[in-house]
Motif scaffolding. Structure first.
Motif, short mmCIF file in Angstrom:
data_model
loop_
_atom_site.label_atom_id
_atom_site.label_comp_id
_atom_site.label_asym_id
_atom_site.label_seq_id
_atom_site.Cartn_x
_atom_site.Cartn_y
_atom_site.Cartn_z
N SER A 101 0.84 -1.20 0.00
CA SER A 101 0.00 0.00 0.00
C SER A 101 0.88 1.26 0.00
CB SER A 101 -0.90 -0.03 1.23
OG SER A 101 -1.88 0.95 1.16
N LEU A 102 1.93 1.22 0.83
CA LEU A 102 2.86 2.35 0.89
C LEU A 102 3.58 2.54 -0.44
CD1 LEU A 102 4.48 4.51 2.41
CD2 LEU A 102 5.99 2.72 3.22
N PHE A 109 2.48 1.77 -3.44
CA PHE A 109 1.56 2.39 -4.40
C PHE A 109 1.34 3.86 -4.08
CE2 PHE A 109 0.17 -2.03 -5.31
CZ PHE A 109 0.46 -2.00 -6.66
N ARG A 110 1.26 4.18 -2.78
CA ARG A 110 1.06 5.58 -2.40
C ARG A 110 2.22 6.43 -2.89
NH1 ARG A 110 2.31 9.01 2.80
NH2 ARG A 110 4.31 8.59 1.84
N THR A 165 2.20 6.87 -6.61
CA THR A 165 1.15 7.82 -7.00
C THR A 165 1.60 9.25 -6.72
OG1 THR A 165 -0.41 6.15 -6.24
CG2 THR A 165 -1.32 8.29 -6.80
N LEU A 166 2.17 9.45 -5.53
CA LEU A 166 2.65 10.80 -5.17
C LEU A 166 3.74 11.25 -6.14
CD1 LEU A 166 2.78 10.78 -1.27
CD2 LEU A 166 1.34 12.19 -2.72
N HIS A 189 2.26 12.52 -9.23
CA HIS A 189 1.72 13.87 -9.07
C HIS A 189 2.83 14.93 -9.04
CE1 HIS A 189 -2.52 13.10 -8.58
NE2 HIS A 189 -2.26 12.09 -7.76
N ARG A 190 4.04 14.50 -8.64
CA ARG A 190 5.16 15.45 -8.52
C ARG A 190 6.23 15.15 -9.55
NH1 ARG A 190 5.43 14.25 -2.05
NH2 ARG A 190 3.38 15.10 -1.60
N GLU A 219 8.75 15.10 4.49
CA GLU A 219 7.36 15.52 4.41
C GLU A 219 6.45 14.66 5.29
OE1 GLU A 219 5.50 16.17 0.39
OE2 GLU A 219 3.94 15.09 1.46
N ASP A 220 6.70 13.36 5.29
CA ASP A 220 5.88 12.48 6.11
C ASP A 220 6.05 12.79 7.59
OD1 ASP A 220 4.60 10.98 4.13
OD2 ASP A 220 6.38 9.75 3.83
N ALA A 251 6.77 15.88 8.71
CA ALA A 251 6.19 17.20 8.97
C ALA A 251 4.67 17.16 9.02
CB ALA A 251 6.65 18.18 7.89
N ASP A 252 4.04 16.32 8.19
CA ASP A 252 2.57 16.36 8.18
C ASP A 252 1.93 15.30 9.09
OD1 ASP A 252 2.59 13.97 6.81
OD2 ASP A 252 2.11 14.80 4.88
N GLY A 253 2.74 14.62 9.89
CA GLY A 253 2.18 13.71 10.89
C GLY A 253 1.97 12.29 10.39
N THR A 254 2.23 12.05 9.09
CA THR A 254 2.02 10.71 8.55
C THR A 254 2.93 9.69 9.24
OG1 THR A 254 1.55 11.77 6.44
CG2 THR A 254 1.91 9.42 6.41
#
Lengths: 206, 227
Positions: free
Chosen positions: B9-10, B12-13, B16-17, B20-21, B76-77, B79-82
């Motif tokens: 799952s990670l 694929f995430r 995908t990210l 997008h970038r 980023e993960d 910083a945003d709490g992920t």
């Protein structure tokens, strides 16, 4: 039946106690309101419960199992929501939900569109999160909570950024969770209380 | 089993990210091409000298470009709490770290590998050396990604971890660099690249085995600093 028990727990920051030692005894269908002044350690206590901060305690049990040493059995049935929302701007609402649960090793048990409707995000399912408002992002962050089958919710200021309808929404989600036999610990300033908590715990400095 | 599904799952995430970038992904690639161009222009007309130095230049450039991408690993993960969500789930963090490194290599390592023939052309590398260069770069970037995984995990929650990341990572690149560019050198000198490639493979295997465990431990130690 008692679901979560914590005995004589405290946290330290720079070798100083943050708050006087606390006890928690939470049964199924009960929720605890965690109060206290800013900086007293409400968030820290919640983080410590899920193993993100060192916790001193005499004992900690979840469903009768000791989880002080190994948090595994607790984490498998707990969902913690902190200040940071842990959502990705580029991904859509449903993608965020799917990956949040997937990476936690869980599957979505109900229809994602129905879940979105439940938190008032109908029509935004496939929109990238960056196009949503702060309050809507908060609702996105609530989605994994209700989509998973977690028994225990640990919510850190869940009312922040939400309008009156959002606050009512959180309370409605909480009531549903409690009637299903779930429990919750909610840290809040108490300005948004609509329903009476089963327990109240006020952290005080030592 | 849930560890496996969480890791995929990670994966694929992250893919995908990365999609997008896309423009972020192209930056290390553009960096590599520019550095190689600078070398080609500076060393100028002497093709024999250029092609003799091509392999080490490509190796250093690819590793530096790979290093530039390490900033994307956990910052980023964190910083945003992920990252905190992962640490507070029942999934083993080392499994997620492995997925994280795999996704990172598929995005950055693979794109650098695909760009290598272009870099080789710019430096007029002998075409007969291209296969051994590609094999060594493939293994080397995979190993380098594992080093980056651990170093990024150590510096994930630091406000300005960039220089520290360089100080940790660059010395650790040395063994990969020695055997990687050594393999190409051996073929160039008419010898077999077998031993150098085997040693490179051994390093990469060792790094892939240990790095996720070390990265998971580093992330957990750092978790008492909230974002």
């Amino acid at each position: 039946m008692s679901l979560f028990q914590l005995e004589h727990a405290s946290c330290e920051r720079d070798a100083e106690l943050l708050f006087r030692a606390v006890d928690i005894d939470l049964g199924e269908g009960e929720w605890l309101l965690l109060e206290g002044a800013n900086g007293i350690g409400k968030s820290t206590l919640l983080r410590a419960l899920v193993g993100l901060y060192p916790l001193n305690a005499r004992s900690m049990n979840f469903a009768g199992v000791d989880v002080l040493g190994d948090r595994g059995p607790l984490l498998a049935h707990t969902r913690w929501l902190g200040h940071a929302l842990a959502i990705k701007r580029e991904l859509s609402v449903i993608e965020n939900l799917r990956y949040a649960l997937g990476i936690a090793g869980r599957v979505i048990e109900s229809d994602p569109h129905a879940l979105c409707a439940l938190v008032g995000l109908t029509g935004y399912e496939d929109s990238p999160v960056r196009t949503l408002s702060a309050g809507q992002k908060k609702r996105v962050a609530l989605l994994p909570l209700i989509a998973s089958s977690a028994k225990l919710w640990l919510l850190d200021e869940p009312f922040a950024n939400l309008d009156t309808r959002g606050i009512t929404l959180v309370h409605r989600l909480l009531q549903t969770h409690l009637t299903r036999g779930g429990s919750a610990v909610i840290a809040s300033h108490g300005d948004a209380q609509l329903a009476a908590p089963s327990h109240r715990l006020t952290l005080v400095s030592p | 089993m849930s560890d496996f599904s969480a890791t995929s799952s990670l994966l694929f995430r992250d893919l995908t990210l990365a999609w997008h970038r896309r423009s972020d992904v192209l930056q290390p690639l553009a960096f590599a091409v520019l550095v190689v161009l600078l070398f080609a222009i500076t060393l100028g007309g002497d093709r024999a000298r250029l092609s003799a130095m091509a392999a080490p230049i490509i190796w250093v450039t690819v590793l530096l470009a790979n290093f530039l991408s390490f900033d994307q690993f956990f910052r980023e993960d964190a910083a945003d709490g992920t990252l905190d969500q992962w640490l507070s789930s029942a999934v083993h963090m080392s499994a997620l770290c492995f997925g994280k490194a795999l996704a990172h290599w598929l995005v950055y390592g693979l794109s650098l590998l695909l760009a290598t023939p272009v870099l080789a052309m710019l430096l007029s590398l002998d075409v007969s050396l291209l296969p051994v260069l590609l094999v060594s770069i493939a293994m080397g970037t995979f190993g380098a990604t594992q080093i980056g995984l651990v170093a990024s995990a150590l510096t994930a929650r630091l406000r300005r971890g960039g220089i520290l990341l360089a100080l940790i990572v660059l010395p650790l690149f040395l063994p990969l660099l020695i055997f990687g560019s050594g393999a190409v050198d051996a073929v160039q000198a008419g010898l077999s690249a077998r031993s150098a490639l085997l040693l490179l493979a051994a390093q990469t295997t060792l790094l892939t085995t240990l790095a996720p465990l070390a990265a998971a431990a580093s992330l957990r130690i750092g978790s008492d600093q909230p974002p």
